[in-house]
Design a protein around this motif. Structure first.
Motif, mmCIF file in Angstrom:
data_model
loop_
_atom_site.group_PDB
_atom_site.id
_atom_site.type_symbol
_atom_site.label_atom_id
_atom_site.label_comp_id
_atom_site.label_asym_id
_atom_site.label_seq_id
_atom_site.Cartn_x
_atom_site.Cartn_y
_atom_site.Cartn_z
ATOM 1 N N ALA A 107 -9.795 24.197 2.071
ATOM 2 C CA ALA A 107 -8.423 23.840 1.751
ATOM 3 C C ALA A 107 -7.919 24.636 0.584
ATOM 4 O O ALA A 107 -8.373 24.458 -0.499
ATOM 5 N N LEU A 108 -6.722 25.187 0.999
ATOM 6 C CA LEU A 108 -5.852 25.679 -0.478
ATOM 7 C C LEU A 108 -4.809 24.753 -0.972
ATOM 8 O O LEU A 108 -4.087 24.085 -0.169
ATOM 9 N N ALA A 109 -4.415 25.268 -1.914
ATOM 10 C CA ALA A 109 -3.130 24.630 -2.542
ATOM 11 C C ALA A 109 -1.953 25.381 -1.916
ATOM 12 O O ALA A 109 -1.914 26.576 -1.620
ATOM 13 N N ALA A 110 -0.803 24.462 -1.989
ATOM 14 C CA ALA A 110 0.170 25.186 -1.282
ATOM 15 C C ALA A 110 0.770 26.343 -2.166
ATOM 16 O O ALA A 110 0.945 26.324 -3.167
ATOM 17 N N GLY A 111 1.067 27.340 -1.316
ATOM 18 C CA GLY A 111 1.709 28.498 -1.837
ATOM 19 C C GLY A 111 0.775 29.618 -2.818
ATOM 20 O O GLY A 111 1.461 30.473 -3.295
ATOM 21 N N GLU A 112 -0.392 29.343 -2.874
ATOM 22 C CA GLU A 112 -1.199 30.242 -3.611
ATOM 23 C C GLU A 112 -2.784 30.147 -2.807
ATOM 24 O O GLU A 112 -2.980 29.316 -2.170
ATOM 25 N N VAL A 113 -3.339 31.356 -2.994
ATOM 26 C CA VAL A 113 -4.788 31.415 -2.436
ATOM 27 C C VAL A 113 -5.549 31.046 -3.361
ATOM 28 O O VAL A 113 -6.408 31.822 -4.067
ATOM 29 N N ARG A 114 -5.457 29.381 -3.475
ATOM 30 C CA ARG A 114 -6.466 28.815 -4.729
ATOM 31 C C ARG A 114 -7.187 27.422 -3.731
ATOM 32 O O ARG A 114 -6.264 26.628 -3.647
ATOM 33 N N PRO A 115 -8.407 27.573 -3.598
ATOM 34 C CA PRO A 115 -8.835 26.268 -3.201
ATOM 35 C C PRO A 115 -8.638 25.048 -4.023
ATOM 36 O O PRO A 115 -8.546 25.118 -5.163
ATOM 37 N N LEU A 116 -8.445 24.012 -3.127
ATOM 38 C CA LEU A 116 -8.267 22.984 -4.097
ATOM 39 C C LEU A 116 -9.540 22.276 -4.651
ATOM 40 O O LEU A 116 -9.410 21.837 -5.778
ATOM 41 N N ALA A 117 -10.616 22.407 -4.035
ATOM 42 C CA ALA A 117 -11.783 21.872 -4.629
ATOM 43 C C ALA A 117 -12.521 22.889 -5.760
ATOM 44 O O ALA A 117 -12.483 24.344 -5.521
ATOM 45 N N LEU A 118 -12.842 22.515 -6.708
ATOM 46 C CA LEU A 118 -13.512 23.319 -7.937
ATOM 47 C C LEU A 118 -14.873 23.927 -7.256
ATOM 48 O O LEU A 118 -14.993 25.532 -7.385
ATOM 49 N N ARG A 119 -15.683 23.377 -6.379
ATOM 50 C CA ARG A 119 -16.682 24.154 -6.032
ATOM 51 C C ARG A 119 -16.253 25.148 -5.049
ATOM 52 O O ARG A 119 -16.825 26.324 -5.202
ATOM 53 N N GLU A 120 -15.417 24.913 -4.282
ATOM 54 C CA GLU A 120 -14.891 26.173 -3.668
ATOM 55 C C GLU A 120 -14.350 27.523 -4.381
ATOM 56 O O GLU A 120 -14.382 28.537 -4.076
ATOM 57 N N ARG A 121 -13.519 27.152 -5.673
ATOM 58 C CA ARG A 121 -13.059 28.231 -6.462
ATOM 59 C C ARG A 121 -14.263 28.711 -6.906
ATOM 60 O O ARG A 121 -14.364 29.951 -7.065
ATOM 61 N N ILE A 122 -15.431 28.023 -7.569
ATOM 62 C CA ILE A 122 -16.539 28.703 -8.044
ATOM 63 C C ILE A 122 -17.402 29.612 -7.022
ATOM 64 O O ILE A 122 -17.669 30.711 -7.174
ATOM 65 N N ARG A 123 -17.125 29.027 -5.718
ATOM 66 C CA ARG A 123 -17.791 29.946 -4.735
ATOM 67 C C ARG A 123 -17.110 31.153 -4.399
ATOM 68 O O ARG A 123 -17.929 32.097 -4.093
ATOM 69 N N ALA A 124 -15.798 31.186 -4.536
ATOM 70 C CA ALA A 124 -15.018 32.181 -4.452
ATOM 71 C C ALA A 124 -14.995 33.188 -5.419
ATOM 72 O O ALA A 124 -15.117 34.347 -5.237
ATOM 73 N N HIS A 125 -15.128 32.630 -6.398
ATOM 74 C CA HIS A 125 -14.766 33.786 -7.618
ATOM 75 C C HIS A 125 -16.187 33.681 -8.617
ATOM 76 O O HIS A 125 -16.247 34.537 -9.554
ATOM 77 N N GLY A 126 -17.167 33.127 -8.314
ATOM 78 C CA GLY A 126 -18.624 33.312 -9.026
ATOM 79 C C GLY A 126 -18.558 32.141 -10.186
ATOM 80 O O GLY A 126 -17.861 31.459 -10.473
ATOM 81 N N PRO A 127 -19.755 32.099 -10.478
ATOM 82 C CA PRO A 127 -20.261 31.289 -11.640
ATOM 83 C C PRO A 127 -19.277 31.228 -12.883
ATOM 84 O O PRO A 127 -18.667 32.067 -13.153
ATOM 85 N N THR A 128 -18.976 30.087 -13.564
ATOM 86 C CA THR A 128 -18.031 29.940 -14.706
ATOM 87 C C THR A 128 -18.685 30.117 -15.941
ATOM 88 O O THR A 128 -18.353 29.957 -17.032
ATOM 89 N N VAL A 129 -20.302 30.104 -15.803
ATOM 90 C CA VAL A 129 -21.072 30.266 -16.905
ATOM 91 C C VAL A 129 -20.648 31.481 -17.679
ATOM 92 O O VAL A 129 -20.306 32.675 -17.189
ATOM 93 N N ALA A 130 -20.305 31.343 -18.888
ATOM 94 C CA ALA A 130 -19.859 32.462 -19.913
ATOM 95 C C ALA A 130 -20.734 33.558 -20.070
ATOM 96 O O ALA A 130 -20.882 34.148 -21.051
ATOM 97 N N ALA A 131 -21.697 33.713 -19.177
ATOM 98 C CA ALA A 131 -22.500 34.933 -18.837
ATOM 99 C C ALA A 131 -23.800 34.755 -19.860
ATOM 100 O O ALA A 131 -23.807 34.446 -20.786
ATOM 101 N N ILE A 132 -24.694 34.802 -18.853
ATOM 102 C CA ILE A 132 -26.022 35.243 -19.566
ATOM 103 C C ILE A 132 -26.049 36.411 -20.291
ATOM 104 O O ILE A 132 -26.515 36.640 -21.002
ATOM 105 N N ALA A 133 -24.978 36.895 -19.814
ATOM 106 C CA ALA A 133 -24.139 37.692 -20.482
ATOM 107 C C ALA A 133 -24.187 37.799 -21.946
ATOM 108 O O ALA A 133 -24.313 38.716 -22.183
ATOM 109 N N ALA A 134 -24.089 36.612 -22.825
ATOM 110 C CA ALA A 134 -24.200 36.421 -23.933
ATOM 111 C C ALA A 134 -25.504 37.458 -24.314
ATOM 112 O O ALA A 134 -25.474 38.487 -25.259
ATOM 113 N N ASP A 135 -26.446 37.571 -23.514
ATOM 114 C CA ASP A 135 -27.737 38.129 -23.931
ATOM 115 C C ASP A 135 -27.446 39.601 -23.228
ATOM 116 O O ASP A 135 -27.978 40.600 -23.888
#
Ligand code: SF4
Lengths: 171, 551, 104
Positions: free
Chosen positions: C70-98
């Motif tokens: 399910a998306l928010a009205a008027g934008e391609v943005r999933p309502l659930a955080l789980r689905e936002r993470i699934r669509a856009h990748g982990p929010t972890v500031a990156a192992i990245a640091a290393d």
């Protein structure tokens, strides 16, 4: 339902009796455990071979005194993942020394044939397209095993240490 | 460490071939997803949020340099250049393609590694004390027994379809670093009054939805009977463990339902039929396996090496690291070097391929080619000569692995959580990163002292939050992330389960809540008193008052 | 976290069989990694149609486990955080640091 025994598909000569069905005078019959316990004397006295069908929650130990007079025990795998009958089979074979036919029924899947065979099952009623080929493939999965089981009395671990192949006994 | 022989290798080769065939059948549609799922799980392959995840077993947490390089190569070749060490002494790769999985298994097998039974309702990778073979308080090396259990449990025909997963841990030391009281079966090597070494057997411990401390069902088991006794326990569990509800299927529920006396009676009755039989471990066999764990021949060196004596004067950072991260070895003149995978602000337990490769070199140069993985998501070089410590420290510092935070507030255990895991309710790693960053100042961390924070993204408790000094559990409320906080858990010999400190806290306030709790501890503590001891003395109520006041 | 928060605007997601990647059913047909290119269903009937297309794709061994997001009205943005993470990748500031600190 195709039946595999001795590595080949065979015709099933046994008749499975429901709870209230009259017992025929002749022929080989399989009865549920409760009925066997209730009508034990009569069933053991009749002509024809006798089989007992157990659910996977039954305490198979109750059959201990009569095992030498029972020709077949059918155990059940109600669904993939319910592995209780593996232990029932080993208790029957290993602890109680049952020598008759041990038949796997229910959800008998190709990927479990190896385990069933190693636990002492020697007959398989399975809805698989090519049961013989599946059985051969299962038996050839591993060159050796890490633990003694019922069908392959491999010495513990030493089975591997000695480099001996401990093939699945061909039922 | 244990060296695979031709038979172990043949077994792995057969397993890889089987799995290759299964994957091919799945990709061509011969197997449906429903049929394939249990097969891939038996090989440690999950389908997670973003891709397949492969969990590779690190048996009893022991690796050599060659194996660490093989893991690094997999991270580079098939993943995104890093791996995640877990609380079960395993390593996970998060970005795996199904089509590559058979080749990965083959690469693992080439390094004597595998992913067998890292998932599924079977006997999982057996875990052990990470300081095995090096600890001063050790009676006997537990890994010998872990290896024997590994062999016995691998593709066990009777116990591959249990009611639920099954975890065994072994310790051979006086101090319990393997959390044996929180495993389905915990084994403690001990010496009885006659001087004979055997096992204390605990059953039914576990975390998850119903945290329980395991019960002793046999105070002393002769070593030769170990496998027969384990087989007896497994038999009782396989037949009588509940299968109607996955949350009630672990052996702890069966032990609770039967009572530990009845459980013992049933196990011992089954054991009667097995003892002295096929599974009896004859001393020659045990000696052969033990021989493959022969540690390095370390020469005792009672006189401290000059370099170590002099260096603190030159570099106080070295001294801090030495005090915080290294521990006395059973052989004088050596240290156990702990490597927290917890750089400030980084995801707990992650290691890059470059770090793994560099560590493999260091293990070979300074550590007798022995690397351990801990259930605290850290690594260990268990056998380092004191004279080599300065050079090792410099090299580790260059890798970002010399932060002297072992056991401190930034040495956090966190599960993958909602960033990777399909079962999660909330994120774990970003919370760990935020806490670590907030407490970045090492002097402040040292002032706070020993404090173990554990963060799980759901009730499955992969990060063991119940036994954290501060336990944090992610929950969902109306689509938002909240966290339940418990205080006073402990996994070791004084085992306890943490107590809830109050209502769940919204994500935006969780770091502040941890700060409030720590400030409370600093106010309440007596001189020299650890966080855990203060919580045990004053209870959670005063912490709750502070949290309420701050809310 | 609940897979989907219910809403009237949906896209269909699944994991690609061969690599497990989270993908979305595209307006132009086929599966894409970019949720911005997903076919958006604004009422129940069209959501059902998209799910039927996905089911056919499952039968062809292309993807597994399709479901509605399910998306928010008027934008391609999933309502659930789980689905936002699934669509856009982990929010972890990156192992990245290393990874950034210790380049290859
Ligand atoms: S605790 Fe829950 S969220 Fe965390 S890894 Fe385990 S299953 Fe996933």
């Amino acid at each position: 339902m195709p039946l595999l025994k001795g590595g080949v598909e065979v015709a099933d000569g046994w008749r499975a009796l429901a709870d209230a069905e009259p017992v025929p005078a002749q022929g080989d019959v399989v009865v549920p455990l409760a009925r066997f316990l209730a009508e034990r004397e009569a069933l053991l006295a009749r002509g024809g071979k006798l089989g007992v069908r157990c659910r996977n929650t039954d305490a198979v130990e109750v059959l201990a005194p009569d095992l030498h007079r029972i020709d077949l025990i059918a155990l059940e795998f109600p669904r993939f993942g319910d592995g209780r009958a593996f232990t029932q089979a080993r208790v029957l074979r290993q602890r109680l020394g049952f020598q008759g036919e041990l038949r796997a029924t229910g959800e008998v899947l190709a990927d479990q044939l190896l385990h069933m065979g190693r636990c002492g099952f020697d007959a398989f009623a399975a809805a698989l397209p090519d049961l013989v080929a599946e059985w051969r493939k299962a038996g050839a999965s591993y060159r050796a095993y890490y633990q003694p089981a019922t069908a392959d009395q491999a010495p513990l671990i030493a089975a591997l240490r000695g480099g001996r192949r401990t093939p699945l006994a061909n039922p | 460490m244990y060296q695979y022989d031709q038979h172990d290798r043949a077994f792995l080769a057969d397993r890889v071939a089987l799995f290759r065939d299964q994957v091919a059948r799945r990709l061509t549609g011969v197997l449906s997803e429903e049929q394939f799922r249990p097969l891939r799980l038996q090989n440690g392959l999950y389908l997670q949020l973003h891709a397949y995840m492969l969990r590779v077993a690190v048996p009893y947490g022991t690796l050599n340099g060659r194996q660490l390089r093989a893991l690094a190569a997999i991270a580079r070749r098939y993943d995104r250049g890093y791996g995640h060490f877990t609380t079960r002494q395993n390593i996970q790769f998060n970005w795996i393609r199904l089509a590559d999985a058979p080749d990965i298994m083959a690469d693992l097998a080439a390094a004597d590694l595998h992913a067998i039974q890292t998932s599924g309702d079977c006997i999982r990778n057996v875990t052990a004390d990470q300081w095995a073979g090096a600890a001063r308080d050790e009676i006997e090396d537990p890994r010998i027994w872990c290896e024997i259990i590994r062999q016995w449990s691998t593709v066990h025909p009777e116990f591959s379809f249990l009611p639920r997963k099954f975890k065994i841990a072994v310790t051979g030391a006086a101090r319990d670093r393997a959390a044996v009281r929180f495993h389905d079966i915990g084994l403690r090597l001990l010496r009885n009054a006659d001087g004979e070494v055997g096992f204390e057997v605990l059953v039914g411990g576990g975390l998850g939805r119903t945290p329980v401390i395991g019960k002793v069902i046999r105070p002393f088991l002769p070593k030769a009977e170990l496998l027969a006794y384990l087989e007896a326990i497994m038999r009782v569990y396989n037949r009588h463990g509940r299968r109607d509800n996955p949350y009630k299927a672990r052996i702890k529920i069966l032990v609770n339902d039967l009572g530990s006396d009845e459980m013992r009676r049933q196990v011992e009755a089954e054991w009667e039929g097995l003892r002295g039989g096929d599974l009896r471990l004859d001393p020659d066999l045990v000696a052969e396996i033990a021989g493959r764990f022969a540690g390095p021949a370390l020469t005792p060196d009672p006189a401290p090496v000059r370099a170590v004596e002099d260096l603190p004067l030159i570099d106080p950072a070295f001294r801090r690291w030495l005090d915080a991260n290294t521990v006395a070895h059973r052989v004088p003149g050596h240290r156990i070097v702990n490597l927290p995978l917890k750089p400030i602000g980084a995801p707990p337990g992650d290691a890059s391929a470059a770090q793994m490769e560099a560590l493999a070199d260091l293990a070979e140069t300074y550590g007798h080619d022995d690397v351990r993985v801990t259930h605290e998501q850290n690594l260990v070089l268990p056998h380092v000569r004191e004279g080599d410590l300065p050079a090792l420290w410099r090299a580790l510092d260059g890798l970002g692995l010399a932060v002297p935070n072992l056991g401190l507030v930034s040495d956090i255990i966190a599960c993958p959580g909602l960033d990777y895991c399909t079962l999660a309710n909330a994120r774990s790693i970003p919370v760990a990163q935020a806490i670590s960053t907030r407490f970045a100042d090492l002097a402040r961390q040292q002032d706070i002292g020993e404090l173990r924070i554990k963060i799980s993204g759901c009730i499955n408790a992969c990060a063991h939050h119940h036994v954290g000094h501060i336990g944090i559990l992610g929950v969902e409320k109306a689509g938002a992330e909240f966290y339940q906080v418990t205080l006073g858990g402990e996994p070791g010999e004084g085992a306890s389960i943490g107590e809830l400190v109050g209502p769940a806290i919204p994500a935006a306030r969780i770091v502040a809540a941890v700060e409030t709790i720590i400030a409370g501890y600093l106010a309440f503590r007596r001189p020299g008193e650890r966080f855990l001891d203060t919580v045990r003395r004053v209870g959670v109520a005063p912490f709750r008052e502070r949290l309420d006041a701050a809310a | 976290m609940a897979k989907t928060r219910t809403g009237s605007i949906n896209v269909v997601t699944a994991n690609r069989l061969a690599d497990g990647q989270a993908v979305f059913l595209a307006a132009a047909g086929g599966w894409v990694a970019d949720i911005g290119r997903a076919a958006v269903a604004t009422e129940a009937a069209s959501a059902e149609r998209l799910l039927a297309i996905a089911a056919a794709s499952v039968a062809r061994q292309e993807v597994v486990d399709p479901y509605l997001v399910a998306l928010a009205a008027g934008e391609v943005r999933p309502l659930a955080l789980r689905e936002r993470i699934r669509a856009h990748g982990p929010t972890v500031a990156a192992i990245a640091a290393d990874a950034t600190r210790y380049p290859e």
